[in-house]
Design an enzyme around this catalytic site. Structure first.
Site, PDB file in Angstrom:
ATOM      1  CE1 TYR A 139      -4.212   1.823   0.622  1.00 42.96           C
ATOM      2  CE2 TYR A 139      -2.599   3.437   1.346  1.00 42.96           C
ATOM      3  CZ  TYR A 139      -3.873   3.135   0.923  1.00 42.96           C
ATOM      4  OH  TYR A 139      -4.811   4.124   0.807  1.00 42.96           O
ATOM      5  CD  GLN A 200     -11.720   2.406  -1.104  1.00 43.34           C
ATOM      6  OE1 GLN A 200     -11.907   2.421   0.099  1.00 43.34           O
ATOM      7  NE2 GLN A 200     -11.592   3.509  -1.824  1.00 43.34           N
ATOM      8  CG  ASN A 223      -6.379   6.992   5.568  1.00 41.60           C
ATOM      9  OD1 ASN A 223      -6.620   5.804   5.741  1.00 41.60           O
ATOM     10  ND2 ASN A 223      -7.017   7.708   4.660  1.00 41.60           N
ATOM     11  CB  SER A 246       6.598  10.427  11.268  1.00 41.93           C
ATOM     12  OG  SER A 246       7.957  10.208  11.010  1.00 41.93           O
ATOM     13  CD  GLU A 336       8.946   6.404  12.205  1.00 36.78           C
ATOM     14  OE1 GLU A 336       8.636   5.968  11.085  1.00 36.78           O
ATOM     15  OE2 GLU A 336       8.454   7.460  12.678  1.00 36.78           O
ATOM     16  CG  HIS A 337      13.022   8.289  12.032  1.00 40.11           C
ATOM     17  ND1 HIS A 337      11.697   8.706  11.976  1.00 40.11           N
ATOM     18  CD2 HIS A 337      13.239   7.568  10.903  1.00 40.11           C
ATOM     19  CE1 HIS A 337      11.144   8.250  10.871  1.00 40.11           C
ATOM     20  NE2 HIS A 337      12.048   7.552  10.193  1.00 40.11           N
ATOM     21  CD  GLU A 424       1.693 -33.342  26.231  1.00 41.17           C
ATOM     22  OE1 GLU A 424       1.153 -33.581  25.123  1.00 41.17           O
ATOM     23  OE2 GLU A 424       2.537 -32.452  26.404  1.00 41.17           O
TER      24      GLU A 424
END
Length: 442
Positions: A139, A200, A223, A246, A336-337, A424
């Site tokens: 994506y 979708q 998003n 971010s 993250e960074h 068992e």
């Protein structure tokens, strides 16, 4: 009205530091209930009606007037034409970035992505078989901005891993196709591409339609609708991660030009208002210098309003007692960074345990990692670097255990397995092992 970016000023020596620090870090990943319900409806509709539902939602959300899925699929000729139509300097930059990303992920595959096996003393073979996924979906965001770099970072490691087919989806609101995104798909070896987005698109990849093939895994950010859809289809397909806003954390000893650090904070703040930029530094005068550069540079930024809100609402300039304490706080944040903006970054790197990517030294701006350094820019956010890793070749491979028990080995292993199976209460397990024994178990 003059825009101002006023990151929260904190000091670890303050009595209220812990409470203020936790409040500034807090970000809820919970998706709005209305979005969750809308996504659920879209997924169910696409699963039931396939292409027809995808066309309807693409018309509604992206403003495209199309009659069939054929109008939403990008041909290889279109991708190549987009590449050929770029200015020479852009073509070269795209190819050079792709070459570095590919080189890094090929090295990654050699280090950890190979099958292996060994035989023990009785001739039993044990090992691991590493195989690529058959088909993945990537994506690529296409709303507020276009991200050709995301194409490279998702498609190239999949290609290196040996994935048979790479399906790209990218929304094109009002039908505007970004040539760099299309060209990146051509350079990265995308198999098929569709101009669809949102929940979708995730549904089409997860369930398959008459036109969009069902994939085994979906990677890439999006998003809130995309994030919610990925969560819901997980289990039907694999996913990489649920990405939050971010983040950048800069550990500075005061040796880097203050305007460089200010701009590095801007580089994440300009993504969106929820992005987070934090500076940790033991030098109070340097923190003041960075704030002055923030004030000076902000009016020059095209996305100044977004940067100002991001830094004011979620940013922080934190004075620490030492660089050692700054490293400890960084590990709590698990950013993250993480930039180690120091004259001697290798002194501090061993103290840093949790980060999506670590950028060592003043010349290593985070933006180089975003585009062309080589390592992947799809990184864990929201503190998940404590237990998650960057996107890589390993995300597009799976591992199967190999077991070949020799006749001699069955005599030893059979006794062990039978004993445990009887313990068992699983008689068939035990007897299946005992049937291979030359001498019946006493």
């Amino acid at each position: 009205m003059t825009l101002q970016a006023a990151p929260l000023r904190l000091s670890t020596e303050s009595a209220t530091f812990e409470a203020d620090f936790k409040a500034r870090l807090h970000w809820s990943a919970d998706t709005d209930a209305a979005i969750e319900q809308r996504v659920a409806d879209i997924l169910a509709d696409v699963q039931q009606r396939g292409d027809a539902a995808v066309i309807e939602y693409t018309q509604r959300f992206d403003g495209l007037s199309v009659a069939s899925m054929a109008a939403l699929e990008l041909t290889q000729a279109e991708l190549k034409a987009a590449f050929d139509g770029l200015p020479e300097v852009q073509r070269q930059a795209l190819e050079q970035a792709a070459r570095r990303v590919r080189s890094y992920h090929e090295a990654q595959k050699k280090a950890s992505g190979e099958s292996w096996s060994y035989r023990d003393e009785d001739g039993t073979l044990l090992g691991q078989k590493v195989t690529p996924l058959d088909r993945v979906g990537i994506y690529v965001p296409g709303g507020k901005a276009a991200y050709p770099s995301s194409v490279l970072m998702n498609a190239i490691p999949a290609h290196v891993a040996g994935v048979g087919e790479i399906i790209m989806v990218v929304p094109t609101p009002k039908g505007e196709k970004n040539p760099l995104v299309l060209a990146a798909a051509y350079v990265a070896g995308v198999s098929r591409a569709f101009t669809i987005g949102g929940a979708q698109a995730v549904a089409a990849l997860a369930y398959g339609t008459a036109t969009v093939p069902k994939v085994d895994k979906i990677t890439g950010p999006g998003n809130a609708y995309v994030a919610s859809a990925k969560k819901r289809v997980f289990g039907t397909v694999g996913i990489d991660m649920i990405a939050g806003p971010s983040e950048i954390l800069v550990l500075a000893d005061g040796s880097t030009p203050a305007d460089w650090v200010a701009m590095d904070l801007f580089s994440q703040a300009e993504h969106d208002e929820l992005a987070q930029g934090i500076l940790l530094c033991p030098d109070a005068s340097y923190i003041e210098a960075v704030q002055r550069e923030i004030d000076r540079l902000l009016p020059t930024m095209p996305r100044a309003a977004i940067i100002a809100k991001s830094l004011s609402d979620r940013g922080a300039l934190i004075q620490t007692r030492s660089m050692e304490e700054a490293c400890a706080i960084s590990n709590r944040i698990a950013p993250e960074h993480l930039e180690v903006s120091s004259n001697d970054p290798h002194r501090w790197e061993p103290l840093l345990k949790h980060a999506g990517a670590i950028f060592l030294g003043a010349f290593t701006s985070e933006s180089l990692g975003d585009y062309c350094a080589g390592p992947n820019h799809v990184l864990p956010t929201s503190g998940t670097a404590r237990f998650s890793s960057p996107l890589g070749v390993y995300d597009f491979q799976k591992r199967s255990s190999l077991i070949e028990v020799s006749e001699a080995g069955a005599q030893t292993l059979g006794l062990i397995a039978a004993e445990l199976a009887y313990g068992e209460g699983l008689q068939a397990h035990a007897q299946a092992a005992e049937m291979r024994l030359k001498t019946p178990r006493a």
